[in-house]
Design a protein around this motif. Structure first.
Motif, PDB file in Angstrom:
ATOM      1  N   ALA A 254      14.472 -14.402 -12.413  1.00  0.00           N
ATOM      2  CA  ALA A 254      13.626 -14.238 -13.605  1.00  0.00           C
ATOM      3  C   ALA A 254      12.145 -14.171 -13.239  1.00  0.00           C
ATOM      4  O   ALA A 254      11.383 -13.403 -13.844  1.00  0.00           O
ATOM      5  CB  ALA A 254      13.880 -15.392 -14.576  1.00  0.00           C
ATOM      6  N   GLU A 255      11.727 -14.942 -12.225  1.00  0.00           N
ATOM      7  CA  GLU A 255      10.308 -14.950 -11.845  1.00  0.00           C
ATOM      8  C   GLU A 255       9.882 -13.611 -11.239  1.00  0.00           C
ATOM      9  O   GLU A 255       8.796 -13.106 -11.528  1.00  0.00           O
ATOM     10  CB  GLU A 255      10.050 -16.086 -10.860  1.00  0.00           C
ATOM     11  CG  GLU A 255      10.182 -17.474 -11.478  1.00  0.00           C
ATOM     12  CD  GLU A 255       9.897 -18.581 -10.474  1.00  0.00           C
ATOM     13  OE1 GLU A 255       9.819 -18.270  -9.259  1.00  0.00           O
ATOM     14  OE2 GLU A 255       9.753 -19.739 -10.893  1.00  0.00           O
TER      15      GLU A 255
ATOM     16  N   GLY B  56       6.392  -2.733  -3.355  1.00  0.00           N
ATOM     17  CA  GLY B  56       6.930  -3.707  -2.412  1.00  0.00           C
ATOM     18  C   GLY B  56       8.090  -4.491  -2.995  1.00  0.00           C
ATOM     19  O   GLY B  56       9.124  -4.678  -2.347  1.00  0.00           O
ATOM     20  N   ILE B  57       7.925  -4.947  -4.236  1.00  0.00           N
ATOM     21  CA  ILE B  57       8.989  -5.694  -4.898  1.00  0.00           C
ATOM     22  C   ILE B  57      10.209  -4.808  -5.126  1.00  0.00           C
ATOM     23  O   ILE B  57      11.352  -5.209  -4.876  1.00  0.00           O
ATOM     24  CB  ILE B  57       8.482  -6.276  -6.239  1.00  0.00           C
ATOM     25  CG1 ILE B  57       7.389  -7.318  -5.984  1.00  0.00           C
ATOM     26  CG2 ILE B  57       9.635  -6.890  -7.028  1.00  0.00           C
ATOM     27  CD1 ILE B  57       6.693  -7.804  -7.242  1.00  0.00           C
ATOM     28  N   LEU B  58       9.972  -3.592  -5.585  1.00  0.00           N
ATOM     29  CA  LEU B  58      11.053  -2.653  -5.869  1.00  0.00           C
ATOM     30  C   LEU B  58      11.911  -2.404  -4.629  1.00  0.00           C
ATOM     31  O   LEU B  58      13.141  -2.413  -4.693  1.00  0.00           O
ATOM     32  CB  LEU B  58      10.451  -1.337  -6.367  1.00  0.00           C
ATOM     33  CG  LEU B  58      11.340  -0.377  -7.155  1.00  0.00           C
ATOM     34  CD1 LEU B  58      11.736  -0.998  -8.488  1.00  0.00           C
ATOM     35  CD2 LEU B  58      10.603   0.939  -7.398  1.00  0.00           C
TER      36      LEU B  58
ATOM     37  N   ALA C 249       7.266 -10.862 -12.735  1.00  0.00           N
ATOM     38  CA  ALA C 249       6.144 -10.306 -11.962  1.00  0.00           C
ATOM     39  C   ALA C 249       6.122  -8.787 -12.078  1.00  0.00           C
ATOM     40  O   ALA C 249       5.054  -8.174 -12.246  1.00  0.00           O
ATOM     41  CB  ALA C 249       6.263 -10.719 -10.496  1.00  0.00           C
ATOM     42  N   GLY C 250       7.299  -8.168 -11.996  1.00  0.00           N
ATOM     43  CA  GLY C 250       7.375  -6.719 -12.160  1.00  0.00           C
ATOM     44  C   GLY C 250       6.873  -6.275 -13.515  1.00  0.00           C
ATOM     45  O   GLY C 250       6.117  -5.301 -13.628  1.00  0.00           O
ATOM     46  N   SER C 251       7.250  -7.004 -14.573  1.00  0.00           N
ATOM     47  CA  SER C 251       6.802  -6.665 -15.932  1.00  0.00           C
ATOM     48  C   SER C 251       5.289  -6.806 -16.069  1.00  0.00           C
ATOM     49  O   SER C 251       4.628  -5.985 -16.704  1.00  0.00           O
ATOM     50  CB  SER C 251       7.506  -7.569 -16.953  1.00  0.00           C
ATOM     51  OG  SER C 251       8.895  -7.342 -16.951  1.00  0.00           O
ATOM     52  N   LYS C 252       4.734  -7.853 -15.461  1.00  0.00           N
ATOM     53  CA  LYS C 252       3.280  -8.069 -15.527  1.00  0.00           C
ATOM     54  C   LYS C 252       2.529  -6.967 -14.786  1.00  0.00           C
ATOM     55  O   LYS C 252       1.462  -6.514 -15.231  1.00  0.00           O
ATOM     56  CB  LYS C 252       2.932  -9.435 -14.945  1.00  0.00           C
ATOM     57  CG  LYS C 252       3.394 -10.599 -15.810  1.00  0.00           C
ATOM     58  CD  LYS C 252       3.141 -11.944 -15.135  1.00  0.00           C
ATOM     59  CE  LYS C 252       3.669 -13.085 -15.978  1.00  0.00           C
ATOM     60  NZ  LYS C 252       3.504 -14.406 -15.288  1.00  0.00           N
TER      61      LYS C 252
ATOM     62  N   PRO D  88      -2.264   5.944  -6.257  1.00  0.00           N
ATOM     63  CA  PRO D  88      -1.697   4.595  -6.270  1.00  0.00           C
ATOM     64  C   PRO D  88      -2.776   3.524  -6.247  1.00  0.00           C
ATOM     65  O   PRO D  88      -3.715   3.598  -5.461  1.00  0.00           O
ATOM     66  CB  PRO D  88      -0.884   4.550  -4.968  1.00  0.00           C
ATOM     67  CG  PRO D  88      -1.624   5.474  -4.048  1.00  0.00           C
ATOM     68  CD  PRO D  88      -2.179   6.562  -4.926  1.00  0.00           C
ATOM     69  N   ASN D  89      -2.638   2.551  -7.119  1.00  0.00           N
ATOM     70  CA  ASN D  89      -3.605   1.455  -7.185  1.00  0.00           C
ATOM     71  C   ASN D  89      -2.953   0.156  -6.705  1.00  0.00           C
ATOM     72  O   ASN D  89      -1.811   0.142  -6.250  1.00  0.00           O
ATOM     73  CB  ASN D  89      -4.147   1.316  -8.612  1.00  0.00           C
ATOM     74  CG  ASN D  89      -3.038   1.104  -9.639  1.00  0.00           C
ATOM     75  OD1 ASN D  89      -2.137   0.305  -9.438  1.00  0.00           O
ATOM     76  ND2 ASN D  89      -3.109   1.836 -10.758  1.00  0.00           N
ATOM     77  N   GLY D  90      -3.691  -0.942  -6.830  1.00  0.00           N
ATOM     78  CA  GLY D  90      -3.204  -2.215  -6.326  1.00  0.00           C
ATOM     79  C   GLY D  90      -1.897  -2.660  -6.959  1.00  0.00           C
ATOM     80  O   GLY D  90      -1.010  -3.189  -6.276  1.00  0.00           O
ATOM     81  N   ALA D  91      -1.746  -2.436  -8.260  1.00  0.00           N
ATOM     82  CA  ALA D  91      -0.517  -2.821  -8.952  1.00  0.00           C
ATOM     83  C   ALA D  91       0.651  -1.943  -8.533  1.00  0.00           C
ATOM     84  O   ALA D  91       1.782  -2.412  -8.376  1.00  0.00           O
ATOM     85  CB  ALA D  91      -0.726  -2.755 -10.457  1.00  0.00           C
TER      86      ALA D  91
END
Length: 333
Positions: A181-182, A168-170, A186-189, A159-162
């Motif tokens: 949408a924001e 966390g978001i998930l 962020a998830g897509s990025k 696991p890396n930083g991304a």
């Protein structure tokens, strides 16, 4: 004005003349706390080699996220930091109040503290504070980091930083079911940077058949009040011990109840140790703002998710007070 993590971090380390930073989260950490702490630790490790990052998490981390953390080749956050100096900084993530902080002695002995959080109930207890109410602390961390520097932290093995920030978001948005949408952008990025969706999704798929059987035992004890709009579970220490029910088993129940089409609020009261009760509340944030409701009991969190930890030998009285408060708020509304 947007909080610039790089600017604030470099200034903090330089002005307080420190070369080490301890990263902390809350007790009984979830995917968001672990993702925020570990994602930031990897970011610092890759982009600030002149400094030493020490992430420190409670080993009571939720089972799914714990699988990912245990595979980390860079950090061992369940071990205590081996600090080389008595002068160091602290960064606390996803922790609204000091009484919920894990590793309190590290916070107390630090020469400077930075707090990054997303709870409306945050006390603003740090020397440097970035508190923005949102669905996920990991999303807030993502927003304040330099994206090119974060991309460097995403090039390491999983696991890396991304991966961590995506985790966390998930977790705190329940697989993006509570996002806008924001947050989805962020998830897509993060995926474009190198987060691996399938790899991180394993942290959401942690139930065994025995886990489901125990959850079934919990659900059999659900009671409904207020014309069926509120559902809750009350479980004593002795009953939980008899049924082999842990905090990890009962923690998701309030959310499961809230997500039922015919339920407006779900909550649980669980005695994790003799006379120590943990209460977890979930709503849609509109029928009742559970953060505001919890304030009078010394708890807090978000409009749709809040909690309370209380020592009492009269839990039935506490339950009656909570139910009375719910009824009072609804009658006024």
């Amino acid at each position: 004005m947007t909080f610039d993590f790089n600017e604030q971090f470099e200034k903090m380390m330089r002005e307080y003349d420190v070369t080490e930073v301890v990263l902390l989260g809350h007790m009984n950490p979830d995917g968001d706390a672990a993702g925020s702490v570990m994602g930031l630790a990897h970011y610092i490790k890759v982009n600030y080699p002149q400094y030493t990052a020490w992430p420190f998490l409670s080993d009571k981390l939720d089972k799914g996220p714990k699988k990912q953390v245990m595979e980390d080749e860079i950090f061992a956050p369940f071990e205590r930091p081996k600090l080389a100096s008595e002068r160091y900084a602290v960064i606390v993530c996803d922790t609204a109040t000091l009484k919920r902080l894990i590793g309190m002695k590290y916070y107390q002995r630090a020469v400077v503290s930075m707090i990054i959080d997303h709870h409306a109930s945050n006390e603003g207890y740090g020397i440097i504070n970035d508190i923005k109410v949102s669905e996920s602390c990991a999303y807030n961390v993502f927003e304040i980091l330099d994206k090119e520097m974060l991309k460097k932290a995403a090039s390491a093995p999983h696991p890396n930083g991304a991966d961590y920030l995506y985790m966390g978001i998930l977790h705190d948005t329940s697989r993006f079911s509570r996002s806008d949408a924001e947050i989805e952008a962020a998830g897509s990025k993060l995926l474009a940077m190198g987060a691996d969706h399938r790899y991180v999704m394993r942290t959401m798929q942690d139930k065994t058949l025995d886990d489901l059987i125990r959850q079934g035992e919990i659900l059999r004890r659900v009671k409904r009040v207020m014309e069926g709009k509120v559902a809750y579970v009350y479980m004593s220490y002795q009953e939980a011990k008899k049924l082999h029910i842990s905090y990890e088993d009962i923690h998701p129940i309030s959310g499961m109840l809230r997500d039922c089409e015919d339920i407006e609020m779900g909550f649980s009261m669980y005695e994790e140790a003799p006379n120590i009760w943990r209460c977890s509340f979930r709503s849609d944030g509109q029928w009742i703002n559970v953060n505001e409701m919890m304030k009078s009991f010394g708890g807090g969190g978000h409009a749709a998710a809040a909690g309370l930890r209380r020592e009492t030998d009269q839990p039935e009285v506490l339950l009656e007070q909570l139910l009375a408060q719910i009824e009072s708020i609804q009658s006024l509304g």
